[in-house]
Design a protein around this motif. Structure first.
Motif, PDB file in Angstrom:
ATOM      1  N   ILE A 223     157.700  60.781  57.805  1.00 32.35           N
ATOM      2  CA  ILE A 223     156.309  61.145  57.519  1.00 32.35           C
ATOM      3  C   ILE A 223     156.211  61.960  56.227  1.00 32.35           C
ATOM      4  O   ILE A 223     155.170  61.932  55.556  1.00 32.35           O
ATOM      5  N   PHE A 224     157.289  62.653  55.860  1.00 33.10           N
ATOM      6  CA  PHE A 224     157.280  63.344  54.565  1.00 33.10           C
ATOM      7  C   PHE A 224     157.217  62.329  53.426  1.00 33.10           C
ATOM      8  O   PHE A 224     156.482  62.520  52.443  1.00 33.10           O
ATOM      9  N   ILE A 225     157.971  61.229  53.544  1.00 35.03           N
ATOM     10  CA  ILE A 225     157.940  60.175  52.529  1.00 35.03           C
ATOM     11  C   ILE A 225     156.544  59.569  52.432  1.00 35.03           C
ATOM     12  O   ILE A 225     155.996  59.391  51.331  1.00 35.03           O
ATOM     13  N   SER A 242     146.376  68.969  41.902  1.00 35.93           N
ATOM     14  CA  SER A 242     146.022  68.596  43.270  1.00 35.93           C
ATOM     15  C   SER A 242     147.237  68.025  44.007  1.00 35.93           C
ATOM     16  O   SER A 242     147.463  68.338  45.178  1.00 35.93           O
ATOM     17  N   ILE A 243     148.009  67.182  43.311  1.00 34.99           N
ATOM     18  CA  ILE A 243     149.215  66.610  43.926  1.00 34.99           C
ATOM     19  C   ILE A 243     150.195  67.720  44.286  1.00 34.99           C
ATOM     20  O   ILE A 243     150.771  67.739  45.378  1.00 34.99           O
ATOM     21  N   PHE A 244     150.368  68.673  43.350  1.00 38.18           N
ATOM     22  CA  PHE A 244     151.299  69.774  43.574  1.00 38.18           C
ATOM     23  C   PHE A 244     150.917  70.576  44.817  1.00 38.18           C
ATOM     24  O   PHE A 244     151.768  70.862  45.673  1.00 38.18           O
ATOM     25  N   PHE A 245     149.632  70.936  44.940  1.00 35.74           N
ATOM     26  CA  PHE A 245     149.205  71.747  46.082  1.00 35.74           C
ATOM     27  C   PHE A 245     149.316  70.976  47.400  1.00 35.74           C
ATOM     28  O   PHE A 245     149.753  71.527  48.416  1.00 35.74           O
ATOM     29  N   ASN A 246     148.931  69.708  47.373  1.00 29.80           N
ATOM     30  CA  ASN A 246     149.017  68.906  48.601  1.00 29.80           C
ATOM     31  C   ASN A 246     150.463  68.780  49.088  1.00 29.80           C
ATOM     32  O   ASN A 246     150.725  68.828  50.294  1.00 29.80           O
ATOM     33  N   LEU A 247     151.401  68.626  48.150  1.00 26.67           N
ATOM     34  CA  LEU A 247     152.809  68.560  48.538  1.00 26.67           C
ATOM     35  C   LEU A 247     153.323  69.923  48.982  1.00 26.67           C
ATOM     36  O   LEU A 247     154.113  70.026  49.926  1.00 26.67           O
TER      37      LEU A 247
END
Length: 661
Positions: A223-225, A242-247
């Motif tokens: 699920i991490f992938i 946004s990508i950085f924060f979501n990850l």
């Protein structure tokens, strides 16, 4: 009125999710009451939908145009058809009742979600799951720390099953499947919601690592992938930030929980003497391959090999839905002990091939394939862009279930089935929502007579599932005490057990219930009723030969020693690892003075279970039949003393009964 209707979906979600906290309520297994509860909720919601049929008419026909629903429905139909060729049709009905209940969770919610505001509904679901997960993980953590230092670490881990889950592996899978929804709640919430969500996620991941279940570590990685891929797809328009924060919302809690749980487990291990079966999280992750590649006969690869072999020999039709517990006995009679039955393959995919043949197996596999294709379609279509994240989360939850299904048996576990059905309903929902936005002009496809016929069949199946689940729950309440009488003189009275339902005819661990019930009538010399029960359903589980064992007791009680011996031999030689069969056969052979038989039975038994008690029983039988001066008996007893020096008290006492002069 509209607000009331919008609140129905939330109430239904709460009712279904409440199954996480339902205990066994007097049953031998929590799933008995849980399945009865779920099927009752199914009926309640289906009744509401039918009562407001004019409002849901379009939804009822609309959802059955989805490829996912079509595949799921075909799988249900194929499983229902297996009743007609099943090894034990009654057991197939029991398992089908659970499948129908799960199908109705999905259908009910799909109808209720049809063309509704999915953002509001999904956030409500995410909040509920986050709240439930927080409470569950908090109680698990408290339970763990409360026992720390009082028990060995292994015992603590195995005790963390909770009253609602049955065992800790089921609980771990149920913890993992909450993670995607917590992530959705974190991303979609404001500051306070994010803080609560992050705390809930850290606590949930800590609980997951403490449970030390390797299959869930595989699921977490998967699920991490998916989440990472989804984060890039969903957030690419919003930029790298946004990508950085979501990850970060996922990665940082994993790292934090990993290190905290590792330290806690190291401390717990330092408090116990000697090494146990469970180690640190890091060690368990490194050892994941051992779980499926061990040379131990209990390894999953060996489970799977038997299922694949059976499927190869029964390609078109299998043994019937839910009947692997019977087919497994062909492979297990010389490799297990007593009545321990591998009633699941620890892989629902292989088990479906064994139960339903190649068509049913592929239909089950296509359910997950169609879910994946649905998400790909949503990801690739700009019109669905607003649903990208919700679809990603739903796919993550279904992926958790997929991993559990590949390594365990969530098919009969209510909590996992509820979460699967809810996730699938949210996965299908965006398509109906998009049709609303496009103001779809297509005409009704289904003939009204056909639609009404399908509804009538579904209602019949739903009512049937409730009736069967009710009987199973009642049976489990009695089995809880009947199982304690297994292999011993029954303690319960006839009045306590005579209300045992005819469905199921197998116990939760595959024992034939009519034969178990007959033992109570034998105890009270109700021989005619005992004989009737032994012949009423002798094919419930003919491969375990428990029916023959009780039939031997029946003829022994009637004074017919020859027939008693015949049935004792039939039971023992067909299931030679059961000690009660051996200890039934030897006295019967002594009664008819068959010295050849006691030697044959003894030599057979010790090939599988070379135990001092077996030698003691055999030597006592020889003493009675051959006397105290039998030279071979003297050699045997000396041999036994050398083999079992730690159990010499009984054997030395027995030795004094023999004459060495």
């Amino acid at each position: 009125m509209q607000k009331v209707k919008n609140g129905v979906q939330l109430i239904c979600l709460v009712l279904y999710l409440a199954v996480h906290f339902l205990p066994e309520v007097g049953g031998a297994d929590p799933m008995g009451f849980q399945w009865l509860y779920v099927s009752a909720i199914d009926l309640l919601i289906a009744g509401y939908i039918l009562f407001n049929y004019s409002d849901f008419k379009e939804a009822i026909t609309g959802i059955f145009k989805s490829q996912f629903v079509i595949v799921y429905s075909l799988y249900l139909i194929w499983a229902l058809a297996s009743y007609f060729y099943a090894l034990n049709p009654t057991e197939t009905l029991v398992c089908l009742a659970r499948l129908v209940s799960t199908f109705f969770i999905f259908i009910n919610l799909s109808v209720l979600f049809y063309k509704k505001d999915l953002f509001v509904l999904f956030k409500q679901l995410a909040f509920l799951v986050t709240l439930f997960a927080f409470v569950d993980a908090l109680f698990l953590s408290i339970e763990f720390f409360w026992q720390l230092g009082q028990k060995p670490f292994d015992n603590i881990i195995l005790s963390l099953r909770s009253i609602a889950y049955g065992n800790k592996n089921i609980r771990a899978a149920s913890v993992l499947i909450n993670v995607p929804f917590i992530l959705y709640y974190i991303v979609q919430s404001k500051k306070i919601g994010k803080v609560f969500g992050i705390i809930a996620l850290c606590l949930t991941l800590f609980a997951l690592f403490i449970l030390n279940t390797r299959s869930t570590f595989v699921g977490l990685f998967l699920i991490f992938i998916i989440y990472t891929v989804g984060a890039f797809i969903v957030s690419k328009k919003e930029g790298r930030k946004s990508i950085f924060f979501n990850l970060a919302y996922f990665i940082l809690p994993i790292i934090f929980s990993f290190f905290v749980s590792n330290m806690v487990i190291k401390h717990a291990l330092s408090l116990q003497k000697g090494a146990g079966g469970y180690g640190t999280v890091a060690k368990r992750i490194v050892d994941i391959t051992n779980d499926i590649s061990s040379d131990n006969r209990n390894a999953r690869l060996d489970f799977w090999a038997t299922g694949i072999d059976y499927t190869r020999k029964h390609l078109l039709i299998g043994n019937g839905y839910g009947n692997w517990k019977l087919s497994s006995l062909f492979y297990e009679k010389e490799h297990t002990r007593d009545f321990v039955v591998r009633y699941h393959l620890h892989n629902d995919f292989i088990e479906n091939f064994a139960d339903l043949g190649i068509i049913g197996g592929f239909l089950f596999l296509f359910i997950f394939l169609s879910a994946f294709l649905l998400v790909l379609k949503i990801w690739r279509n700009k019109a669905y862009s607003k649903y990208h994240f919700a679809a990603t989360i739903a796919l993550m939850a279904i992926s958790c279930y997929f991993v559990d299904a590949a390594l365990n048996f969530p098919v009969e576990r209510t909590v996992m089935q509820v979460m699967f059905a809810i996730s699938a309903a949210f996965l299908v929902a965006p398509f109906s929502a998009l049709k609303k936005e496009k103001e779809e002009k297509s005409k009704r496809i289904f003939n009204p007579y056909f639609t009404n016929g399908v509804i009538a069949i579904l209602v019949f199946l739903l009512i049937g599932s409730i009736a069967i689940n009710a009987m199973v729950y009642k049976s489990l309440r009695l089995q809880k005490y009947m199982m304690a009488d297994l292999g011993t003189v029954p303690i319960m009275t006839i009045d306590q057990v005579k209300s045992l339902p005819s469905i199921p005819n197998l116990s939760f661990n595959s024992m034939p219930l009519p034969a178990m019930l007959a033992r109570y009538y034998l105890k009270y010399k109700k021989y005619d009723e005992a004989y009737r029960l032994l012949n009423s359903d002798k094919h419930a589980n003919p491969y375990l030969h428990y029916n023959d064992y009780v039939m031997s007791q029946y003829f022994a009680a009637k004074g017919n020693n020859d027939s008693a011996l015949m049935y004792a031999k039939k039971a023992f030689y067909n299931w030679p690892t059961a000690n009660v069969y051996f200890y039934q056969l030897i006295p019967m052979a002594v009664k008819v003075k068959d010295s050849t038989e006691i030697t044959k039975a003894f030599n057979t038994y010790i090939k599988f279970r070379n135990e001092p008690s077996a030698w003691n029983t055999y030597l006592n039988a020889r003493l009675e039949l051959m006397g105290a001066k039998d030279p071979f008996s003297m050699q045997l007893i000396d041999s036994a003393l050398k083999q079992f020096p730690n159990d010499s008290a009984r054997l030395t006492k027995l030795r004094s009964s023999f004459s060495f002069n």
